[in-house]
Design a protein around this motif. Structure first.
Motif, PDB file in Angstrom:
ATOM      1  N   VAL A 101       0.894  -0.970   0.307  1.00  0.00           N
ATOM      2  CA  VAL A 101       0.520  -0.289  -0.196  1.00  0.00           C
ATOM      3  C   VAL A 101       0.734   1.742   0.229  1.00  0.00           C
ATOM      4  O   VAL A 101       1.982   1.396   0.430  1.00  0.00           O
ATOM      5  CB  VAL A 101      -0.897  -0.027   1.354  1.00  0.00           C
ATOM      6  CG1 VAL A 101      -2.288  -1.069   1.317  1.00  0.00           C
ATOM      7  CG2 VAL A 101      -0.061   0.038   2.171  1.00  0.00           C
ATOM      8  N   ASP A 124      -3.732   4.111   5.969  1.00  0.00           N
ATOM      9  CA  ASP A 124      -3.730   3.356   4.720  1.00  0.00           C
ATOM     10  C   ASP A 124      -4.252   4.439   3.637  1.00  0.00           C
ATOM     11  O   ASP A 124      -4.603   6.114   4.326  1.00  0.00           O
ATOM     12  CB  ASP A 124      -4.254   2.565   4.771  1.00  0.00           C
ATOM     13  CG  ASP A 124      -6.105   1.980   5.105  1.00  0.00           C
ATOM     14  OD1 ASP A 124      -6.336   3.610   5.057  1.00  0.00           O
ATOM     15  OD2 ASP A 124      -6.414   1.661   5.274  1.00  0.00           O
ATOM     16  N   PRO A 125      -4.461   4.831   2.314  1.00  0.00           N
ATOM     17  CA  PRO A 125      -5.467   5.820   1.743  1.00  0.00           C
ATOM     18  C   PRO A 125      -6.360   6.115   1.938  1.00  0.00           C
ATOM     19  O   PRO A 125      -6.933   7.232   1.551  1.00  0.00           O
ATOM     20  CB  PRO A 125      -5.189   4.751   0.177  1.00  0.00           C
ATOM     21  CG  PRO A 125      -4.430   4.261   0.741  1.00  0.00           C
ATOM     22  CD  PRO A 125      -3.518   3.489   1.380  1.00  0.00           C
ATOM     23  N   GLU A 126      -7.080   5.213   2.804  1.00  0.00           N
ATOM     24  CA  GLU A 126      -8.338   5.008   3.046  1.00  0.00           C
ATOM     25  C   GLU A 126      -8.916   6.128   4.371  1.00  0.00           C
ATOM     26  O   GLU A 126      -9.533   6.639   5.250  1.00  0.00           O
ATOM     27  CB  GLU A 126      -9.395   4.180   3.660  1.00  0.00           C
ATOM     28  CG  GLU A 126     -10.474   3.362   2.295  1.00  0.00           C
ATOM     29  CD  GLU A 126      -8.882   3.121   0.900  1.00  0.00           C
ATOM     30  OE1 GLU A 126      -8.112   2.691   1.585  1.00  0.00           O
ATOM     31  OE2 GLU A 126      -8.350   3.021  -0.002  1.00  0.00           O
ATOM     32  N   GLY A 127      -7.132   6.911   4.941  1.00  0.00           N
ATOM     33  CA  GLY A 127      -7.307   7.238   5.888  1.00  0.00           C
ATOM     34  C   GLY A 127      -7.738   5.732   7.688  1.00  0.00           C
ATOM     35  O   GLY A 127      -7.621   6.883   8.637  1.00  0.00           O
ATOM     36  N   ILE A 128      -7.764   5.169   7.185  1.00  0.00           N
ATOM     37  CA  ILE A 128      -7.757   4.052   8.773  1.00  0.00           C
ATOM     38  C   ILE A 128      -6.478   4.404   8.895  1.00  0.00           C
ATOM     39  O   ILE A 128      -5.066   3.710   8.721  1.00  0.00           O
ATOM     40  CB  ILE A 128      -7.648   2.496   8.326  1.00  0.00           C
ATOM     41  CG1 ILE A 128      -9.810   3.320   7.862  1.00  0.00           C
ATOM     42  CG2 ILE A 128      -8.323   1.828   9.245  1.00  0.00           C
ATOM     43  CD1 ILE A 128      -9.869   2.010   6.670  1.00  0.00           C
TER      44      ILE A 128
END
Length: 233
Positions: A101, A124-128
């Motif tokens: 990722v 991660d790209p989703e902000g998680i």
């Protein structure tokens, strides 16, 4: 060396090797997880390392280890074996189920070790939030005086464990073949020293001088008297 001696070498040396390998492997696997921060592994790692020596020494209980010097050398090598086991564990996890990722740095922390060592919290790209921390930045080299450093908002490509068991790593740090090679080399060195440490000590040969009997003493006295008479004459 007799067949009985070879059997003793196999038994005691193999027992040393089994104890050091098991403790080092379990310790390495534990230290490679996200349960313990990377800059805090020295404390539990040292405890487990000392536990390995105690367990190996107890193999010969109630007697003392016959070759404590060689056993201590094998114990020192088991520290490297623990490091190799940790490397092999996180490499196996990330190669088996890891996901590549492009993560974003959300926090930068300076570790508790001597000198400057930064750890990066990632999302991660989703902000998680990605469990664990990244302990190296791309392009950084051990011993370099001007290592590149990331900052909050920087992007970095990592391999992460979806289950969060191990820390995220840079792709170049996940090398299964290299981890296996290092582990085999250290294990072989430890095995050789363990087998040498398991050799039985050679029994000491005690040479006893025969006691002088009364007849021998009388004979020596007669010879001394004869010599004195010859000198007088």
């Amino acid at each position: 060396m007799s067949i009985r001696d070879l059997r003793l070498v196999n038994q005691l040396g193999a027992a040393y090797l089994a104890v050091l390998t098991v403790v080092s492997a379990l310790g390495g696997a534990l230290l490679a997880t996200t349960w313990i921060r990377a800059d805090m592994v020295a404390v539990p790692g040292t405890f487990l390392w000392c536990l390995a020596l105690v367990a190996a020494a107890l193999v010969t209980t109630p007697a003392e280890p016959p070759r404590m010097g060689l056993l201590s050398l094998a114990w020192l090598l088991s520290g490297l074996l623990m490091f190799a086991s940790a490397m092999g564990f996180y490499t196996a996890v990330l190669e088996t189920r890891g996901k590549r990722v492009e993560a974003i740095v959300t926090q930068v922390r300076d570790g508790t070790e001597k000198g400057r060592h930064l750890y990066y919290a990632l999302a991660d790209p989703e902000g998680i939030r990605i469990p664990g921390e990244l302990g190296a930045w791309p392009g950084a080299e051990i011993g370099a005086s001007h290592n590149p450093e990331g900052e909050v908002g920087s992007r970095v490509t990592v391999i992460r464990d979806p289950e969060g068991l191990v820390d995220p790593r840079l792709p170049d740090d996940v090398d299964g073949a290299g981890a296996v090679f290092i582990w085999l080399v250290v294990f072989t060195m430890t095995a050789v020293v363990c087998m040498l440490a398991g050799r039985p000590l050679k029994p000491r040969v005690m040479v006893r001088r025969p006691r002088e009997t009364s007849e021998t003493g009388r004979g020596q006295a007669r010879r001394r008297r004869r010599k004195r008479r010859l000198r007088r004459s």
